[in-house]
Design an enzyme around this catalytic site. Structure first.
Site, PDB file in Angstrom:
ATOM      1  N   SER A  37       0.818  -1.213   0.000  1.00  0.00           N
ATOM      2  CA  SER A  37       0.000   0.000   0.000  1.00  0.00           C
ATOM      3  C   SER A  37       0.855   1.268   0.000  1.00  0.00           C
ATOM      4  O   SER A  37       2.052   1.246   0.288  1.00  0.00           O
ATOM      5  CB  SER A  37      -0.919   0.007   1.227  1.00  0.00           C
ATOM      6  OG  SER A  37      -1.629  -1.197   1.305  1.00  0.00           O
TER       7      SER A  37
HETATM    8  N1  SAH Z   1      -0.293  -5.308   4.081  1.00  0.00           N
HETATM    9  C1  SAH Z   1       0.314  -5.605   2.796  1.00  0.00           C
HETATM   10  C2  SAH Z   1      -0.592  -5.225   1.644  1.00  0.00           C
HETATM   11  C3  SAH Z   1      -1.018  -6.456   0.973  1.00  0.00           C
HETATM   12  S1  SAH Z   1      -2.198  -6.312  -0.336  1.00  0.00           S
HETATM   13  C4  SAH Z   1       1.694  -5.000   2.681  1.00  0.00           C
HETATM   14  O1  SAH Z   1       2.113  -4.258   3.579  1.00  0.00           O
HETATM   15  O2  SAH Z   1       2.401  -5.307   1.714  1.00  0.00           O
HETATM   16  C5  SAH Z   1      -3.497  -7.313   0.326  1.00  0.00           C
HETATM   17  C6  SAH Z   1      -3.170  -8.762   0.567  1.00  0.00           C
HETATM   18  O3  SAH Z   1      -4.352  -9.383   1.090  1.00  0.00           O
HETATM   19  C7  SAH Z   1      -2.807  -9.578  -0.682  1.00  0.00           C
HETATM   20  O4  SAH Z   1      -1.538 -10.140  -0.494  1.00  0.00           O
HETATM   21  C8  SAH Z   1      -3.907 -10.641  -0.758  1.00  0.00           C
HETATM   22  O5  SAH Z   1      -3.442 -11.892  -1.235  1.00  0.00           O
HETATM   23  C9  SAH Z   1      -4.369 -10.723   0.685  1.00  0.00           C
HETATM   24  N2  SAH Z   1      -5.714 -11.251   0.928  1.00  0.00           N
HETATM   25  C10 SAH Z   1      -6.845 -11.036   0.222  1.00  0.00           C
HETATM   26  N3  SAH Z   1      -7.887 -11.667   0.805  1.00  0.00           N
HETATM   27  C11 SAH Z   1      -7.408 -12.283   1.922  1.00  0.00           C
HETATM   28  C12 SAH Z   1      -7.992 -13.094   2.939  1.00  0.00           C
HETATM   29  N4  SAH Z   1      -9.290 -13.390   2.965  1.00  0.00           N
HETATM   30  N5  SAH Z   1      -7.179 -13.559   3.925  1.00  0.00           N
HETATM   31  C13 SAH Z   1      -5.856 -13.265   3.940  1.00  0.00           C
HETATM   32  N6  SAH Z   1      -5.255 -12.522   2.999  1.00  0.00           N
HETATM   33  C14 SAH Z   1      -6.019 -12.024   2.004  1.00  0.00           C
END
Ligand code: SAH
Length: 218
Positions: free
Chosen positions: A63
């Site tokens: 993000s």
């Molecule tokens: N916090 C992260 C941002 C990741 S983007 C960072 O600092 O890099 C969002 C992430 O959520 C993705 O990797 C995606 O695979 C994950 N995601 C989506 N749905 C999810 C779920 N139900 N449970 C766990 N992870 C999930």
């Protein structure tokens, strides 16, 4: 390869930029120590300190630093909390939480990202973060509930009751909610059976997939 000093200068500049809108000194201090370039693919490293989201593979993103700071600030961490993060992605947000809370439990649904995040966090020496692969048909990580704070870093179509059920009395849930590509950031505070909701503004996150959220990825 960009020399380390350049990353440090760029990081300091980014923190100065965030200071205009983020007032929590602790959040800024922790972000000032974390090497964001270590959480992005090599070809994105030169952009690591731009205030923008970046691709991390498998159609997912790390993000935007401002949004990360805003969400973290809203969690009101004091160092004692057990925090749940849904969406480990690169592990960058997990590292920030680890510097502000007692313990971080982070869940990720894509095995390759969970594995990479674990490696990055281990190489940086974090010992208070556990990355779990999410279980099918389960949102969050009920095994260790309740959590003092929950952060969801993927957009949900509605506030998932499954996550409210994992939030401690007095706890905060920060989550993007809305249509698939554009959401509103909510801070939900729980007081017994009551909840209060505050909007922190508009945002755009990748989708939260699975139970209590969107059905499939595009
Ligand atoms: N916090 C992260 C941002 C990741 S983007 C960072 O600092 O890099 C969002 C992430 O959520 C993705 O990797 C995606 O695979 C994950 N995601 C989506 N749905 C999810 C779920 N139900 N449970 C766990 N992870 C999930």
């Amino acid at each position: 390869m960009v020399p380390c000093m350049d990353f440090e200068t760029a990081r300091a500049r980014l923190i100065e930029h965030l200071k205009t809108r983020i007032k929590d000194e602790q959040v800024l201090a922790v972000m000032a120590r974390i090497p964001r370039e270590r959480f992005v693919p090599p070809e994105e490293q030169h952009l690591a300190y731009e205030d923008r989201p970046l691709p991390i593979g498998l159609n997912q993103t790390i993000s935007q630093p401002f949004i990360i700071a805003l969400m973290t600030e809203a969690l009101e961490l004091t160092g004692k909390e057990k925090v749940l993060e849904i969406g480990t992605g690169s592990g960058y947000q997990s590292a920030i939480l680890a510097g502000l809370a007692r313990r971080v439990i982070s869940v990720e649904r894509l095995p390759a990202l969970a594995e990479q995040a674990r490696k990055t966090l281990d190489s940086l020496g974090y010992t208070n973060i556990t990355v779990h692969l999410s279980k099918e048909d389960t949102l969050g990580w009920p095994d260790e509930a309740p959590y003092d704070a929950i952060i969801t870093t993927a957009g949900a179509p509605r506030v998932p009751p499954e996550l409210l059920a994992q939030l401690a009395d007095g706890g905060r849930l920060v989550i993007p909610v809305g249509p698939r590509y554009i959401q509103e950031l909510y801070k939900i505070s729980r007081h017994g059976k009551m909840t209060t909701l505050q909007s922190l503004g508009g945002c755009s996150f990748v989708s939260l997939i699975g139970k209590g959220a969107w059905e499939e990825d595009f």
